[in-house]
Design a protein around this motif. Structure first.
Motif, PDB file in Angstrom:
ATOM      1  N   ALA A 191       0.834  -1.198   0.000  1.00 50.71           N
ATOM      2  CA  ALA A 191       0.000   0.000   0.000  1.00 50.71           C
ATOM      3  C   ALA A 191       0.868   1.247   0.000  1.00 50.71           C
ATOM      4  CB  ALA A 191      -0.921  -0.005   1.213  1.00 50.71           C
ATOM      5  N   ALA A 192       1.998   1.179   0.679  1.00 51.85           N
ATOM      6  CA  ALA A 192       2.908   2.320   0.703  1.00 51.85           C
ATOM      7  C   ALA A 192       3.482   2.585  -0.685  1.00 51.85           C
ATOM      8  CB  ALA A 192       4.037   2.079   1.690  1.00 51.85           C
TER       9      ALA A 192
ATOM     10  N   GLU B 204      -0.415  -8.471  -5.006  1.00 53.08           N
ATOM     11  CA  GLU B 204       0.130  -9.335  -6.050  1.00 53.08           C
ATOM     12  C   GLU B 204       1.189  -8.604  -6.872  1.00 53.08           C
ATOM     13  OE1 GLU B 204      -3.297  -8.864  -5.834  1.00 53.08           O
ATOM     14  OE2 GLU B 204      -3.595 -10.662  -4.606  1.00 53.08           O
ATOM     15  N   GLU B 205       0.901  -7.347  -7.210  1.00 56.50           N
ATOM     16  CA  GLU B 205       1.881  -6.555  -7.966  1.00 56.50           C
ATOM     17  C   GLU B 205       3.160  -6.379  -7.171  1.00 56.50           C
ATOM     18  OE1 GLU B 205      -0.275  -2.969  -8.632  1.00 56.50           O
ATOM     19  OE2 GLU B 205      -1.099  -3.639 -10.544  1.00 56.50           O
ATOM     20  N   TYR B 206       3.001  -6.147  -5.878  1.00 58.31           N
ATOM     21  CA  TYR B 206       4.169  -5.938  -5.025  1.00 58.31           C
ATOM     22  C   TYR B 206       5.012  -7.209  -4.930  1.00 58.31           C
ATOM     23  CZ  TYR B 206       6.983  -4.489  -1.049  1.00 58.31           C
ATOM     24  OH  TYR B 206       8.025  -4.165  -0.236  1.00 58.31           O
TER      25      TYR B 206
ATOM     26  N   GLN C  27      10.951  -9.922  -9.260  1.00 60.49           N
ATOM     27  CA  GLN C  27      11.764  -9.370 -10.335  1.00 60.49           C
ATOM     28  C   GLN C  27      13.044  -8.742  -9.780  1.00 60.49           C
ATOM     29  OE1 GLN C  27       9.228  -6.627 -12.393  1.00 60.49           O
ATOM     30  NE2 GLN C  27       8.214  -8.229 -13.603  1.00 60.49           N
ATOM     31  N   MET C  28      12.915  -8.055  -8.669  1.00 61.51           N
ATOM     32  CA  MET C  28      14.093  -7.418  -8.066  1.00 61.51           C
ATOM     33  C   MET C  28      15.116  -8.469  -7.636  1.00 61.51           C
ATOM     34  SD  MET C  28      13.658  -4.201  -8.312  1.00 61.51           S
ATOM     35  CE  MET C  28      14.868  -3.541  -7.213  1.00 61.51           C
TER      36      MET C  28
END
Length: 160
Positions: free
Chosen positions: A36-37, A43-45, A51-52
């Protein structure tokens, strides 16, 4: 003016700990969810974090490969100039695996150096070095050495 007085007094009362200025509430409470931050869904986070991690692993692998190539070059130079071996270089090469070799541009440079050294070691290379010598300086040095030897012999020998 009243605003200025109120802000100065309320700051002083807050510092004393008497609890003045209770009308200020914490509106800047940080969200507990990092997704949220960041302005993303959960899911996107999670996908972003995956990926990172993958990108970091790729960068680390490429960095380890480069380090191993440099270590391979140092090992080659140590062998060439008969210098003592380094365990650190050998460990870096082992960590990267057996597929480590010199980069292509460095291999070309090493091959050119070897060809030049072979040319210098050959008879033709020695003949070319003779052409580059300063014969006058050699003659002067030989004559100076000869006169020094002659003077030393005259001092030691009573017949001369």
């Amino acid at each position: 003016m009243a605003f200025l007085m109120k802000s100065m007094l309320s700051n002083q009362v807050k510092n004393l700990g008497l609890g003045g200025g209770g009308e200020e509430s914490k509106e800047e409470s940080s969200p507990s969810d990092p997704a949220a931050a960041a302005g993303m869904t959960r899911e996107e986070y999670e996908e972003y974090q995956k990926q990172m991690v993958e990108e970091k692993m790729e960068r680390d692998a490429a960095f380890a490969q480069k380090k191993a190539e440099r270590a391979c070059l140092r090992v080659h130079l140590r062998e060439k100039y008969r210098l003592p071996k380094s365990e650190l270089d050998e460990n870096q090469i082992q960590m990267a695996g057996d597929d480590v070799g010199l980069p292509e541009d460095l291999q070309k440079m090493v091959e050119e150096d070897q060809v030049e050294e072979e040319d210098k070691d050959s008879i033709l290379g020695q003949l070319q070095n003779i052409q580059n010598m300063d014969m006058d300086a050699i003659k002067e040095k030989a004559q100076a050495t000869f006169t020094e030897m002659k003077q030393a012999a005259e001092q030691k020998c009573s017949v001369m």
